[in-house]
Design an enzyme around this catalytic site. Structure first.
Site, PDB file in Angstrom:
ATOM      1  N   GLU A  46       0.829  -1.199   0.000  1.00  0.00           N
ATOM      2  CA  GLU A  46       0.000   0.000   0.000  1.00  0.00           C
ATOM      3  C   GLU A  46       0.876   1.267   0.000  1.00  0.00           C
ATOM      4  O   GLU A  46       1.851   1.362   0.765  1.00  0.00           O
ATOM      5  CB  GLU A  46      -0.885  -0.036   1.243  1.00  0.00           C
ATOM      6  CG  GLU A  46      -1.815   1.126   1.429  1.00  0.00           C
ATOM      7  CD  GLU A  46      -2.634   1.002   2.704  1.00  0.00           C
ATOM      8  OE1 GLU A  46      -3.596   1.769   2.866  1.00  0.00           O
ATOM      9  OE2 GLU A  46      -2.309   0.118   3.547  1.00  0.00           O
ATOM     10  N   LYS A 115      -9.180   2.703  -2.010  1.00  0.00           N
ATOM     11  CA  LYS A 115      -9.457   2.032  -0.742  1.00  0.00           C
ATOM     12  C   LYS A 115     -10.860   2.419  -0.259  1.00  0.00           C
ATOM     13  O   LYS A 115     -11.248   3.590  -0.303  1.00  0.00           O
ATOM     14  CB  LYS A 115      -8.405   2.449   0.281  1.00  0.00           C
ATOM     15  CG  LYS A 115      -8.428   1.690   1.599  1.00  0.00           C
ATOM     16  CD  LYS A 115      -7.210   2.072   2.432  1.00  0.00           C
ATOM     17  CE  LYS A 115      -7.098   1.292   3.721  1.00  0.00           C
ATOM     18  NZ  LYS A 115      -5.857   1.619   4.459  1.00  0.00           N
ATOM     19  N   TYR A 121      -8.439   5.481  13.765  1.00  0.00           N
ATOM     20  CA  TYR A 121      -8.554   5.064  15.164  1.00  0.00           C
ATOM     21  C   TYR A 121      -7.190   4.559  15.619  1.00  0.00           C
ATOM     22  O   TYR A 121      -6.354   4.151  14.813  1.00  0.00           O
ATOM     23  CB  TYR A 121      -9.622   3.977  15.336  1.00  0.00           C
ATOM     24  CG  TYR A 121      -9.368   2.704  14.539  1.00  0.00           C
ATOM     25  CD1 TYR A 121      -8.588   1.672  15.073  1.00  0.00           C
ATOM     26  CD2 TYR A 121      -9.898   2.538  13.263  1.00  0.00           C
ATOM     27  CE1 TYR A 121      -8.348   0.508  14.350  1.00  0.00           C
ATOM     28  CE2 TYR A 121      -9.668   1.378  12.541  1.00  0.00           C
ATOM     29  CZ  TYR A 121      -8.900   0.358  13.083  1.00  0.00           C
ATOM     30  OH  TYR A 121      -8.656  -0.781  12.371  1.00  0.00           O
ATOM     31  N   CYS A 170      -5.704  -3.141   2.353  1.00  0.00           N
ATOM     32  CA  CYS A 170      -5.431  -3.176   3.792  1.00  0.00           C
ATOM     33  C   CYS A 170      -6.682  -3.280   4.665  1.00  0.00           C
ATOM     34  O   CYS A 170      -7.267  -4.345   4.800  1.00  0.00           O
ATOM     35  CB  CYS A 170      -4.586  -1.965   4.189  1.00  0.00           C
ATOM     36  SG  CYS A 170      -3.769  -2.184   5.798  1.00  0.00           S
ATOM     37  N   GLY A 352      -8.238 -59.246   8.743  1.00  0.00           N
ATOM     38  CA  GLY A 352      -7.692 -58.142   7.962  1.00  0.00           C
ATOM     39  C   GLY A 352      -8.031 -56.789   8.575  1.00  0.00           C
ATOM     40  O   GLY A 352      -8.744 -56.699   9.578  1.00  0.00           O
ATOM     41  N   ASN A 434     -16.131 -65.564  -6.035  1.00  0.00           N
ATOM     42  CA  ASN A 434     -17.344 -64.895  -5.574  1.00  0.00           C
ATOM     43  C   ASN A 434     -18.322 -65.818  -4.866  1.00  0.00           C
ATOM     44  O   ASN A 434     -19.115 -65.358  -4.025  1.00  0.00           O
ATOM     45  CB  ASN A 434     -18.032 -64.192  -6.743  1.00  0.00           C
ATOM     46  CG  ASN A 434     -17.302 -62.928  -7.155  1.00  0.00           C
ATOM     47  OD1 ASN A 434     -16.363 -62.508  -6.482  1.00  0.00           O
ATOM     48  ND2 ASN A 434     -17.723 -62.320  -8.247  1.00  0.00           N
ATOM     49  N   TYR A 471     -20.574 -58.199  -5.694  1.00  0.00           N
ATOM     50  CA  TYR A 471     -21.954 -57.704  -5.691  1.00  0.00           C
ATOM     51  C   TYR A 471     -22.852 -58.699  -4.962  1.00  0.00           C
ATOM     52  O   TYR A 471     -22.863 -59.884  -5.254  1.00  0.00           O
ATOM     53  CB  TYR A 471     -22.436 -57.510  -7.129  1.00  0.00           C
ATOM     54  CG  TYR A 471     -23.692 -56.688  -7.241  1.00  0.00           C
ATOM     55  CD1 TYR A 471     -23.647 -55.307  -7.104  1.00  0.00           C
ATOM     56  CD2 TYR A 471     -24.921 -57.289  -7.487  1.00  0.00           C
ATOM     57  CE1 TYR A 471     -24.788 -54.543  -7.205  1.00  0.00           C
ATOM     58  CE2 TYR A 471     -26.075 -56.529  -7.598  1.00  0.00           C
ATOM     59  CZ  TYR A 471     -26.004 -55.160  -7.462  1.00  0.00           C
ATOM     60  OH  TYR A 471     -27.143 -54.395  -7.559  1.00  0.00           O
TER      61      TYR A 471
END
EC number: 6.3.5.1
Length: 634
Positions: A46, A115, A121, A170, A352, A434, A471
């Site tokens: 800035e 800006k 402050y 900023c 497992g 299977n 499946y």
């Protein structure tokens, strides 16, 4: 900008307060240095052209005029470079003085962004000199050329639609309704913030958290470039604290109190993907879009990709993750048991990793519900491929946990089906495997009917992604506690529980389970050794989990995924090996969707889940040819 990657930079230098020409020359040096890299966006602090701390010298006409002429020189020099620059300076427009960011590229001022929030402050007193940005964009004259002036500007690259950015300055970041919110909604994937943020104790950490959270909230990259050396004056010290964040992650941070240029590779395509998925991240269309041209470049990536994205690398974070996931799994199962008013379960235990974790979760859920552990019917079902190691681990685990342990040898049942099917026992094909898997599930289901219980599923997320299940065999259960836990994380969850029982027989068994090769044990064992290793068939799970994370989270196409994988795994796998298993991943991921379309309920534990009810909806007949074609062309 190939594959959506863009190199950006933040830079500071030793500012000389009110010596505009000195500052101009320092800026030009940095621009020349940065231009030798693949960087396409550079942010300075800035008011760096004049110095931020010059107080009432901002009212000196010589300062303002020299800043304008210095910027003109920088703009002229910028013709040499394919680089967008954001430079802070004071600028008088009509009757007012503004704190602005000049956005320049290739010999042109793209816009002046003033800006919005002027702090007055504590140590800040900008309101004495500057006024806030006007609410609407204007057009002003800069050496005979009309230039946009205002905050409602989104800059967009014509050659890469993902390269879009906006600017706030900023203090704009520190307020509740920061300008970057509207910039992001209007399509800015990157927010640039030229800043002059002073240092006090702990402010650097707060600043970094603020930038990080803003980038996460806006799903953007955030480039924060702060004033440093030379700005410190009277009561205030500046450190040159630069931060680059991407969607909540700090990619790069500068050392403080040293003038420095930091570079970071941003994945703007990923950011766009994240926003696209989040349908509540709405688009706005009320800002001016300022186009610019930038030659695409294939950058040399320096960013880090974790080869194990599901597993935190830091031990304490990993332990915390495991504790959290184990708790989610436990609470989810407790809720299912309460909702069904069922107090008994069956679960198949193979020795497992997956079935071990599922049993540990089930035991914890029963303990919390104060249900008898004997109501957990843990059944091991040895057959042709079962080794004594896995069988002994299965039975030992059940004994140590105090559940009801049963061993049912399924060989005879399987042989009956082989006979009915006229299946040659020496033909070790998919039917041979299977029949065993479905027989085990059939026993679990029938046992659950017999005791009035639920079947607990054991399959994990990696298996769901690859369709690595039979499946209506291990694919099916009544509640699947591991369904969104990836294989690379399963072992750490088991290890986490093992450490909770340090010095016990249970820990010894769990550690041996961790040391056992992953296998369905459906092919005949040889000399009591496992011969069927899953990763020899489908590929390394660490690769598949990496693919899964980046494909589902970010929608990466194969070309980009290969690039990420090579960065993550360095020289561990060759390009050909990666492409081989990537091809396998995509093929299985698409063709096995029909299994995911009807998987049982199970708890979501992470950001990647494949539940067809909430997280991943894909037609079972989707065509994978485009993805395979791109892999074959790599």
């Amino acid at each position: 900008m190939k594959d959506g990657y863009l190199t950006c930079a933040c830079a500071s230098f030793p500012v000389a307060l009110a010596d505009v020409n000195h500052n101009k020359n320092e800026i030009l040096k940095i621009i020349e240095e940065v231009s030798k890299t693949d960087t396409r966006l550079l942010v300075f602090p800035e008011l760096c052209l004049s110095g931020y701390s010059i107080e009432d010298l901002f009212q000196q006409q010589l300062v303002l005029d020299t800043c304008k002429s210095a910027l003109k020189e920088i703009v002229e020099e910028s013709k040499k470079y394919d680089l967008v620059m954001v430079i802070g300076m004071p600028l008088q427009v009509k009757n007012s003085l503004y704190n602005v960011a000049a956005v320049i590229q290739k010999g042109k001022v793209l816009a002046f962004v003033p800006k919005t929030c002027i702090p007055t402050y504590q140590e800040f007193y900008e309101g004495r000199r500057f006024i806030p940005a006007p609410k609407e964009n204007q057009s002003i004259d800069f050496y005979g050329k009309k230039v946009p002036f205002g905050t409602k500007c989104v800059f967009s690259c014509e050659e890469n639609s993902y390269f879009t950015f906006g600017v706030e300055i900023c203090e704009d970041l520190w307020i509740p309704n920061s300008p970057s919110i509207s910039l992001a909604l209007n399509g800015a994937n990157i927010i640039c913030n030229p800043s002059a943020s002073n240092e006090i104790t702990t402010k650097a950490d707060y600043r970094k958290n603020l930038v990080s959270m803003q980038s996460a909230k806006l799903m953007c990259a955030y480039l924060y470039s702060s004033a440093g050396n030379g700005e410190s004056s009277t009561d205030i010290v500046y450190s040159g604290h630069h931060i680059v964040c991407e969607n909540g992650t700090v990619l790069k941070e500068s050392r403080k109190y040293e003038p420095e240029i930091i570079y970071a590779d941003i994945d703007v395509m990923k950011l766009s993907s994240e926003r696209r998925k989040m349908t509540t991240f709405e688009s706005a269309y009320d800002y001016e879009v300022i186009s610019f041209q930038s030659t695409p470049v294939d950058i040399h990536l320096t960013r880090f990709y974790d080869p194990h994205p599901f597993v935190p690398s830091e031990e304490s974070a990993r332990e915390q993750r495991c504790e959290e996931i184990f708790a989610i799994q436990t609470q989810a199962l407790m809720q299912r048991l309460r909702a069904t008013n069922i107090q008994k379960v069956t679960i198949g235990i193979s020795g497992g990793l997956d079935s071990t974790l599922a049993l540990l979760v089930t035991v914890r859920a029963f303990e919390k519900l104060q249900l008898p552990l004997e109501n957990i019917y843990a059944i091991t079902m040895p057959c042709f491929g079962t080794t004594s190691r896995t069988k002994n681990n299965a039975t030992g685990l059940m004994e140590e946990l105090g559940v009801t342990s049963e061993t049912i040898n399924i060989k005879e049942s399987v042989l009956v089906q082989f006979k009915d099917l006229k299946q040659d026992i020496n033909n070790h094909d998919v039917t041979y495997e299977n029949v065993q898997a479905r027989t085990r599930t059939e026993i679990l289901m029938n046992k659950a009917n017999q005791i009035g219980g639920l079947v607990i599923g054991t399959g994990d997320l990696s298996e769901v992604a690859l369709g690595w299940s039979t499946y209506n065999g291990d694919h099916m259960s009544m509640y699947a506690v591991n369904v969104s836990v990836p294989k690379t994380l399963i072992r750490y969850l088991v290890e986490y529980v093992a450490h909770l029982h340090a010095g016990t027989r249970l820990e010894e068994i769990l550690m041996d389970v961790l040391d056992t090769p992953v296998s369905p044990e459906l092919l005949p064992q040889e000399n009591d050794q496992i011969v069927q290793k899953t990763e020899d068939i489908v590929g390394p799970y660490e690769l598949h989990d990496f693919f899964l994370y980046h494909v589902v989270r970010f929608g990466d196409h194969p070309k980009k995924l290969l690039r990420k994988t090579k960065l993550a795994f360095k020289d561990k796998y060759s390009d050909e090996i990666i492409k081989k298993w990537m091809r396998k991943f995509y093929w299985r991921f698409f063709t096995q969707q029909f299994k995911r379309s009807c998987i049982p309920d199970g708890p979501k534990v992470g950001s990647v889940s494949l539940s067809p009810r909430g997280d991943w909806r894909m037609p079972s007949d989707a065509n994978v040819s485009m993805w395979i074609k791109e892999i074959d062309e790599l």
